[in-house]
Design an enzyme around this catalytic site. Structure first.
Site, PDB file in Angstrom:
ATOM      1  N   HIS A   1       0.836  -1.215   0.000  1.00 45.36           N
ATOM      2  CA  HIS A   1       0.000   0.000   0.000  1.00 45.36           C
ATOM      3  C   HIS A   1       0.861   1.252   0.000  1.00 45.36           C
ATOM      4  CE1 HIS A   1       0.319   0.889   4.379  1.00 45.36           C
ATOM      5  NE2 HIS A   1       0.302  -0.408   4.542  1.00 45.36           N
TER       6      HIS A   1
ATOM      7  N   ASP B   1       6.456   0.750   6.495  1.00 48.00           N
ATOM      8  CA  ASP B   1       4.997   0.569   6.358  1.00 48.00           C
ATOM      9  C   ASP B   1       4.410   1.662   5.495  1.00 48.00           C
ATOM     10  OD1 ASP B   1       2.393  -0.225   6.641  1.00 48.00           O
ATOM     11  OD2 ASP B   1       2.199   0.423   8.704  1.00 48.00           O
TER      12      ASP B   1
ATOM     13  N   GLU C   1      -4.792   1.912   2.648  1.00 50.41           N
ATOM     14  CA  GLU C   1      -4.911   0.725   3.506  1.00 50.41           C
ATOM     15  C   GLU C   1      -5.135   1.159   4.936  1.00 50.41           C
ATOM     16  OE1 GLU C   1      -3.712  -2.486   6.219  1.00 50.41           O
ATOM     17  OE2 GLU C   1      -2.791  -0.539   6.028  1.00 50.41           O
ATOM     18  N   GLU C   2      -4.444   2.211   5.341  1.00 50.88           N
ATOM     19  CA  GLU C   2      -4.433   2.591   6.758  1.00 50.88           C
ATOM     20  C   GLU C   2      -5.756   3.177   7.230  1.00 50.88           C
ATOM     21  OE1 GLU C   2      -2.182   1.593   8.525  1.00 50.88           O
ATOM     22  OE2 GLU C   2      -0.219   1.689   7.562  1.00 50.88           O
TER      23      GLU C   2
ATOM     24  N   ASP D   1       3.426  -6.347   3.343  1.00 54.98           N
ATOM     25  CA  ASP D   1       3.024  -5.259   4.241  1.00 54.98           C
ATOM     26  C   ASP D   1       3.456  -5.589   5.670  1.00 54.98           C
ATOM     27  OD1 ASP D   1       1.960  -2.970   5.296  1.00 54.98           O
ATOM     28  OD2 ASP D   1      -0.124  -3.639   5.206  1.00 54.98           O
TER      29      ASP D   1
ATOM     30  N   HIS E   1       3.955   2.832  12.387  1.00 55.09           N
ATOM     31  CA  HIS E   1       3.046   3.969  12.672  1.00 55.09           C
ATOM     32  C   HIS E   1       3.665   5.036  13.563  1.00 55.09           C
ATOM     33  CE1 HIS E   1      -0.787   1.292  11.873  1.00 55.09           C
ATOM     34  NE2 HIS E   1       0.085   1.294  10.871  1.00 55.09           N
TER      35      HIS E   1
HETATM   36 ZN   LIG Z   1       0.858  -1.347   6.340  1.00 56.30          ZN
END
Ligand SMILES: [Zn+2]
Length: 467
Positions: A287, A299, A333-334, A361, A432
């Site tokens: 993503h 990520d 995606e998030e 991912d 994140h």
């Molecule tokens: Zn991810």
């Protein structure tokens, strides 16, 4: 006598065919082993994965709906064109847009002693803001939803501190994340149902620093929306200690995040068209969007580059298999997974048959294996490819079950879902958070992930006995 001659001939013919089949099976395996060595040598000698990731992350954090995400879409489209992929195009996706704002403050203080401490905090994705001057309330600590529910009326008017650590005993840190993530995603709803005015959660990490980790959180239609934030681990420990010493501890929280109207964005698609069965597709994906605190290097910048570099390696070696290998970089995606959903149901899928979809991912760390959502018969066929994958990128194992959230909607069309599984020990150090930067990615580890994806895609697209 004639009959005997006839049967002897039949037996001879059968033996010859079996011998030939064995031989050709062996030579196929030999060919694949040779491709594996070529991919490894090309990747480790002339690999572009890290340079590509440097360019992508230089665009900044790619939060869905942001100008940087739009720049990443255009950058990726152009890379695919430059690489000579076919059918390069964008597919529209509508995305929610949320902005962090520039104020994130948390302070614990004791009215009795007058002492206070500043805490490292970040808003969770989707959270509402506090009032402009912030809010202050007594804080109440719990380790689980059970504990929260047992408190009953004592929660009313307070800030709930959900201090649930990720379980450290699993080797697979994603398992611990899976178990603990509900405190982040559902904490605001559960606390608000009981009359809380805000919620702060312990960051989902196994690291021992004080960097807060964001991530999506949800509200529920008939439950008041309360602000939701994450504390760094050391801040969470300090707050817990302070509450133990001073049960009258109050928490001050100030956030100015906001949700804007949805905006149009896109998935990016490009093909290495198959020579024999172009309508049969092996998809490689990740993503393109990321969180905003770092630059989404692991990520999922790493996953996007794994997919892109996998195809670049095949092109560099002039390997064009029978089936089409498609790179799809999903948007959003998030924040609701709309890219994966929209891709699967697009009218553009008519006439296409997705044989398998491999998602990366789980970061750009050393690849260890692949998780494969196949039945046991299919899985046995994958197992015979293990020596080839080992030769290419040191892949140690294949296990049943796997995929990723972007490719999951393809399951209903019978696509075999596959996930690349790198070493997960350090993934939640960066996930994140502001730690998710280029320097946290190692060029060789990243390249090996791309080589592994490339090899598996080639096997799926070329082997006539492919599942
Ligand atoms: Zn991810």
């Amino acid at each position: 006598m004639r009959r005997l001659l006839f049967w002897s001939a039949v037996i001879l013919f059968l033996r010859a065919s079996v011998g030939f089949a064995q031989q050709s099976g062996q030579s196929t395996q030999q060919n694949f082993l040779q491709v594996a060595r070529q991919l490894r040598e090309e990747g480790l000698r002339h690999g572009q994965a890290f340079a590509l990731l440097r360019e992508l992350t230089a665009l900044g954090p790619r939060v869905a709906g942001s100008p940087q995400a739009a720049a990443a879409v255009e950058w990726m489209r152009q890379k695919m064109v430059d690489l000579g992929l076919e059918n390069v195009h964008l597919e529209p996706v509508t995305v929610q847009r949320w902005q962090r704002g520039d104020v994130e403050e948390a302070r614990a203080f004791s009215p009795k002693t007058g002492g206070g401490i500043t805490l490292r905090v970040c808003a969770l994705g989707g959270s509402v803001a506090t009032p402009p001057d912030g809010l202050a309330a007594p804080v109440i600590e719990v380790r689980s939803f059970d504990e929260l529910h047992r408190l009953g009326d004592r929660v009313r008017g307070k800030i709930v501190f959900l201090n649930h650590p990720m379980n450290p005993v699993y080797l697979n840190t994603f398992r611990a994340y899976g178990e603990a993530a509900r405190y982040r995603t559902q904490g605001a709803v559960e606390a608000a149902k009981m009359g809380a005015v805000a919620v702060v959660v312990r960051s989902l990490t196994l690291h021992q620093d004080d960097v807060p980790h964001t991530g999506v959180m949800f509200y529920s239609p008939n439950v008041p929306k309360i602000p939701a934030a994450a504390l760094g681990i050391l801040s969470a420990e300090r707050l817990s200690r302070m509450i133990r010493l001073n049960p009258d501890t109050r928490l001050f929280l100030r956030l100015n995040c906001r949700t804007l109207s949805p905006v149009p964005s896109a998935n990016v698609v490009g093909d290495l068209r198959g020579t024999g069965k172009p309508q049969e597709i092996v998809l490689l994906g990740g993503h393109l969007d990321s969180w905003d605190l770092g630059v989404g290097a692991h990520d999922d910048g790493a996953g996007c580059i794994h997919a892109l570099e996998a195809v670049r390696l095949l092109k560099a070696l002039h390997l064009r298999p029978r089936r089409t290998i498609r790179v799809t970089l999903f948007m959003n995606e998030e924040f609701g997974r709309s890219g994966g959903r929209d891709y699967a149901v697009s009218p553009l899928r008519n006439g296409e048959k997705h044989i398998a979809a491999i998602e990366s991912d789980r970061g750009g760390f050393l690849p260890l294996g692949f998780g494969i959502s196949a039945d046991s018969l299919q899985f046995a066929r994958y197992q015979r490819w293990l020596p080839v994958l080992r030769e290419a990128a040191g892949i140690l194992w294949l296990r049943r079950g796997g995929g990723g959230s972007d490719v999951a909607p393809l399951r209903s069309t019978g696509t075999v879902l596959i996930g690349l599984v790198p070493d997960s020990q350090r993934y939640f150090d960066v996930h994140h958070s502001a730690n998710d930067v280029l320097a946290a990615v190692h060029p060789r580890e990243l390249e090996l992930g791309a080589i592994a994806m490339s090899m598996l895609a080639y096997l799926l697209a070329e082997d006539s006995g492919a599942p």
